[in-house]
Scaffold this active site. Structure first.
Site, PDB file in Angstrom:
ATOM      1  CG  ASN A   1      -1.583  11.289  12.011  1.00 12.81           C
ATOM      2  OD1 ASN A   1      -0.713  12.152  12.087  1.00 12.81           O
ATOM      3  ND2 ASN A   1      -2.872  11.581  12.034  1.00 12.81           N
TER       4      ASN A   1
ATOM      5  CG  ASP B   1      -0.681  24.155  14.333  1.00  7.83           C
ATOM      6  OD1 ASP B   1      -0.093  24.694  15.289  1.00  7.83           O
ATOM      7  OD2 ASP B   1      -0.469  22.983  13.980  1.00  7.83           O
TER       8      ASP B   1
ATOM      9  CD  GLU C   1      -4.682  15.150  11.500  1.00  9.23           C
ATOM     10  OE1 GLU C   1      -3.735  14.323  11.410  1.00  9.23           O
ATOM     11  OE2 GLU C   1      -5.195  15.456  12.589  1.00  9.23           O
TER      12      GLU C   1
ATOM     13  CG  HIS D   1      -0.299  15.548  12.340  1.00 11.90           C
ATOM     14  ND1 HIS D   1      -1.344  15.165  13.155  1.00 11.90           N
ATOM     15  CD2 HIS D   1       0.586  16.161  13.176  1.00 11.90           C
ATOM     16  CE1 HIS D   1      -1.092  15.537  14.389  1.00 11.90           C
ATOM     17  NE2 HIS D   1       0.069  16.138  14.437  1.00 11.90           N
TER      18      HIS D   1
HETATM   19  C1  F6R Z   1       2.054  21.799  16.643  1.00 11.18           C
HETATM   20  C2  F6R Z   1       1.759  20.987  15.470  1.00 11.18           C
HETATM   21  C3  F6R Z   1       1.707  19.495  15.497  1.00 11.18           C
HETATM   22  C4  F6R Z   1       2.679  18.861  16.469  1.00 11.18           C
HETATM   23  C5  F6R Z   1       2.550  17.338  16.450  1.00 11.18           C
HETATM   24  C6  F6R Z   1       3.439  16.681  17.477  1.00 11.18           C
HETATM   25  O1  F6R Z   1       2.032  23.192  16.329  1.00 11.18           O
HETATM   26  O2  F6R Z   1       1.519  21.551  14.468  1.00 11.18           O
HETATM   27  O3  F6R Z   1       1.946  19.015  14.203  1.00 11.18           O
HETATM   28  O4  F6R Z   1       3.981  19.234  16.140  1.00 11.18           O
HETATM   29  O5  F6R Z   1       1.231  16.974  16.696  1.00 11.18           O
HETATM   30  O6  F6R Z   1       2.992  17.028  18.750  1.00 11.18           O
HETATM   31  P1  F6R Z   1       3.850  16.665  20.063  1.00 11.18           P
HETATM   32  O7  F6R Z   1       5.105  17.463  19.963  1.00 11.18           O
HETATM   33  O8  F6R Z   1       2.998  17.134  21.209  1.00 11.18           O
HETATM   34  O9  F6R Z   1       4.070  15.208  20.018  1.00 11.18           O
END
Ligand code: F6R
Length: 243
Positions: A133, A66, A140, A135
């Site tokens: 959450n 992303d 989301e 995702h």
């Molecule tokens: C990152 C992504 C997100 C993260 C998630 C966890 O490319 O797509 O889904 O993997 O938000 O983020 P952290 O690792 O910072 O807790």
């Protein structure tokens, strides 16, 4: 099908994730990569292995999950910058083999082209973190399981989680991102998900032991044939089954 590996702490998690990843650090392999804090230790192990064991990335292809909408590549908080700082600048990957969704220009056309590129070059292993959450990527809660790469509105909770990076710059967290969809992620031949810390325990429990529901996007992984989940003790506290 989940293989669940529970380790003591983040250092062990990063090493265990590297043990899985290292089988794919070979010419011609296609890696799906993630940003965020969870994979940083794994990337450090990959860099160390490149330096010490001369593992080459010259013929490895990558697709990131992303990118924020509206940030130029060279923005300090773009995922393009993150990936270069955390991994790409330290290994011998070719810039033309790196794919990161673009959050600028004709977004719909970009998303379509991204899925077409993945179609031609299927991902061998997709690395994922998980949001508190549930995702994955920026899919989301409520995102249809059927979507490919698309533009999405970020939930307020996700913008809050990520504000720690933008506040020091005096900037707002973007409101949208361009993300691989859940259908794109599910096409990967193998998946490696890493999660650490107490604030991930509920999402990890839902992913592994809850019902498969769009309310918890990571639960779709229950339908994938080959998922390895590496978590630390803190993220495992709500699990009821034995792994
Ligand atoms: C990152 C992504 C997100 C993260 C998630 C966890 O490319 O797509 O889904 O993997 O938000 O983020 P952290 O690792 O910072 O807790």
């Amino acid at each position: 099908m989940f293989k669940v590996i529970i380790v003591e702490n983040y250092e062990e998690l990063s090493k265990a994730a590297f043990e899985v990843m290292k089988d794919y650090l070979k010419p011609g392999k296609v890696l799906g990569l993630a940003t965020g804090s969870s994979p940083v230790g794994l990337y450090k192990n990959m860099i160390k292995d490149h330096i010490q064991n001369k593992t080459s990335y010259k013929d490895i292809i990558t697709f990131n999950l992303d990118e924020y909408v509206g940030l130029p590549k060279d923005h300090k908080e773009s995922y393009y910058t993150f990936m270069h700082e955390q991994l790409f600048n330290h290994v011998d990957i070719k810039e033309e083999n790196i794919h990161i969704p673009s959050g600028l220009g004709d977004l719909e056309a970009n998303c379509k082209a991204y899925d077409e590129a993945i179609e031609k070059c299927p991902v061998d292993i997709q690395l994922l973190g998980i949001g508190s959450n549930g995702h994955i990527g920026f899919n989301e809660p409520g995102t249809p399981f059927t979507l490919g790469t698309h533009v999405t509105d970020l939930k307020e909770s996700t913008r809050k989680d990520n504000a720690r990076f933008f506040d020091p710059l005096g900037e707002e967290v973007p409101y949208q991102a361009c993300t691989m969809g859940l259908a794109t992620i599910m096409k990967a031949k193998n998946i490696l998900l890493v999660a650490n810390g107490e604030n991930k325990a509920k999402a990890v429990k839902g992913m592994l032991e809850g019902e498969v529901s769009e309310d918890l996007p990571a639960s779709i992984l229950q339908n994938h044939p080959n998922v390895t989940v590496v978590i630390d003790k803190a993220a495992s506290t709500l699990l009821e089954k034995k792994y």
